[in-house]
Design a protein around this motif. Sequence first.
Motif, short mmCIF file in Angstrom:
data_model
loop_
_atom_site.label_atom_id
_atom_site.label_comp_id
_atom_site.label_asym_id
_atom_site.label_seq_id
_atom_site.Cartn_x
_atom_site.Cartn_y
_atom_site.Cartn_z
N ALA A 246 0.84 -1.20 0.00
CA ALA A 246 0.00 0.00 0.00
C ALA A 246 0.88 1.25 0.00
O ALA A 246 0.59 2.23 -0.72
CB ALA A 246 -0.93 -0.01 1.20
N ALA A 247 1.94 1.25 0.79
CA ALA A 247 2.85 2.40 0.83
C ALA A 247 3.52 2.61 -0.53
O ALA A 247 3.68 3.75 -0.98
CB ALA A 247 3.90 2.21 1.92
N LEU A 248 3.90 1.54 -1.20
CA LEU A 248 4.51 1.63 -2.51
C LEU A 248 3.51 2.22 -3.51
O LEU A 248 3.86 3.09 -4.32
CB LEU A 248 4.99 0.26 -2.98
N ALA A 249 2.26 1.76 -3.47
CA ALA A 249 1.23 2.30 -4.36
C ALA A 249 1.02 3.78 -4.10
O ALA A 249 0.87 4.58 -5.03
CB ALA A 249 -0.07 1.52 -4.18
N ASP A 250 1.02 4.19 -2.84
CA ASP A 250 0.87 5.61 -2.49
C ASP A 250 2.03 6.43 -3.04
O ASP A 250 1.83 7.53 -3.57
CB ASP A 250 0.77 5.80 -0.97
N ARG A 251 3.25 5.89 -2.91
CA ARG A 251 4.43 6.61 -3.43
C ARG A 251 4.35 6.77 -4.94
O ARG A 251 4.71 7.81 -5.49
CB ARG A 251 5.71 5.86 -3.05
N ALA A 252 3.87 5.72 -5.63
CA ALA A 252 3.74 5.80 -7.09
C ALA A 252 2.72 6.87 -7.47
O ALA A 252 2.95 7.66 -8.41
CB ALA A 252 3.33 4.44 -7.66
N GLY A 253 1.60 6.93 -6.76
CA GLY A 253 0.60 7.96 -7.02
C GLY A 253 1.14 9.35 -6.77
O GLY A 253 0.89 10.29 -7.54
N ASP A 254 1.90 9.52 -5.69
CA ASP A 254 2.53 10.81 -5.38
C ASP A 254 3.49 11.23 -6.49
O ASP A 254 3.54 12.40 -6.89
CB ASP A 254 3.28 10.75 -4.05
N TYR A 255 4.24 10.26 -7.00
CA TYR A 255 5.18 10.55 -8.10
C TYR A 255 4.42 11.04 -9.33
O TYR A 255 4.80 12.02 -9.97
CB TYR A 255 6.02 9.31 -8.44
N VAL A 256 3.33 10.34 -9.68
CA VAL A 256 2.55 10.74 -10.85
C VAL A 256 2.02 12.16 -10.68
O VAL A 256 2.06 12.96 -11.61
CB VAL A 256 1.41 9.73 -11.11
N ARG A 257 1.53 12.48 -9.49
CA ARG A 257 1.01 13.83 -9.23
C ARG A 257 2.09 14.89 -9.48
O ARG A 257 1.82 15.95 -10.07
CB ARG A 257 0.52 13.95 -7.79
N ARG A 258 3.33 14.61 -9.04
CA ARG A 258 4.43 15.57 -9.18
C ARG A 258 5.00 15.60 -10.59
O ARG A 258 5.21 16.67 -11.16
CB ARG A 258 5.56 15.24 -8.20
N ALA A 259 5.29 14.45 -11.13
CA ALA A 259 6.06 14.36 -12.36
C ALA A 259 5.22 14.38 -13.63
O ALA A 259 5.73 14.73 -14.69
CB ALA A 259 6.92 13.10 -12.35
N LEU A 260 3.96 14.00 -13.52
CA LEU A 260 3.13 13.88 -14.72
C LEU A 260 1.80 14.62 -14.53
O LEU A 260 0.73 14.02 -14.52
CB LEU A 260 2.88 12.40 -15.03
N PRO A 261 1.87 15.93 -14.34
CA PRO A 261 0.63 16.68 -14.09
C PRO A 261 -0.35 16.48 -15.24
O PRO A 261 0.03 16.39 -16.40
CB PRO A 261 1.10 18.13 -14.00
N GLY A 262 -1.62 16.38 -14.87
CA GLY A 262 -2.66 16.17 -15.88
C GLY A 262 -3.09 14.73 -15.98
O GLY A 262 -4.16 14.43 -16.50
N LEU A 263 -2.26 13.81 -15.50
CA LEU A 263 -2.64 12.40 -15.50
C LEU A 263 -3.37 12.07 -14.21
O LEU A 263 -3.07 12.62 -13.15
CB LEU A 263 -1.43 11.48 -15.63
N ASP A 264 -4.30 11.16 -14.30
CA ASP A 264 -5.01 10.69 -13.12
C ASP A 264 -4.06 9.79 -12.34
O ASP A 264 -3.64 8.75 -12.85
CB ASP A 264 -6.27 9.93 -13.53
N PRO A 265 -3.72 10.14 -11.11
CA PRO A 265 -2.74 9.35 -10.35
C PRO A 265 -3.33 8.10 -9.70
O PRO A 265 -2.59 7.31 -9.13
CB PRO A 265 -2.25 10.33 -9.29
N GLU A 266 -4.62 7.91 -9.80
CA GLU A 266 -5.24 6.74 -9.19
C GLU A 266 -5.10 5.54 -10.12
O GLU A 266 -5.50 5.60 -11.29
CB GLU A 266 -6.71 7.01 -8.87
N PRO A 267 -4.56 4.43 -9.62
CA PRO A 267 -4.38 3.25 -10.49
C PRO A 267 -5.71 2.63 -10.90
O PRO A 267 -6.68 2.66 -10.15
CB PRO A 267 -3.58 2.29 -9.61
N VAL A 268 -5.73 2.08 -12.09
CA VAL A 268 -6.89 1.34 -12.57
C VAL A 268 -6.90 -0.04 -11.92
O VAL A 268 -7.94 -0.58 -11.57
CB VAL A 268 -6.85 1.21 -14.10
N ASP A 269 -5.71 -0.59 -11.74
CA ASP A 269 -5.56 -1.93 -11.17
C ASP A 269 -4.13 -2.06 -10.67
O ASP A 269 -3.31 -1.17 -10.85
CB ASP A 269 -5.85 -2.98 -12.24
#
Length: 103
Positions: free
Chosen positions: A11-34
Amino acid sequence: MTSFVDPAQLAALADRAGDYVRRALPGLDPEPVDYRHCWVTDLPWSEDGVAIWEADGIYFIAGHNLFKQAPGLGQALAQAVLGAELAVELRPESTLGRPVLSA
């Protein structure tokens, strides 16, 4: 069935990945599909090591993050199966992926 996976760490790893997407890839939905959890192989010389073993005409490949190298590894394996010599750097004794220590 027993699991060796720590759900809190995943869960912590998934949260870190979402945080990265928010910072590095603005405009993309950071919530995983699966989620897809994959086992990896750490070779003795490095967690990023890669090698191909051969025994009786059968080739075995092991390493971490092999998908990143799939085109090159696939070509090397195909050529070896067709009789070409396996590249020296792909043999286990080359310890491909071993960290290089700076002097």
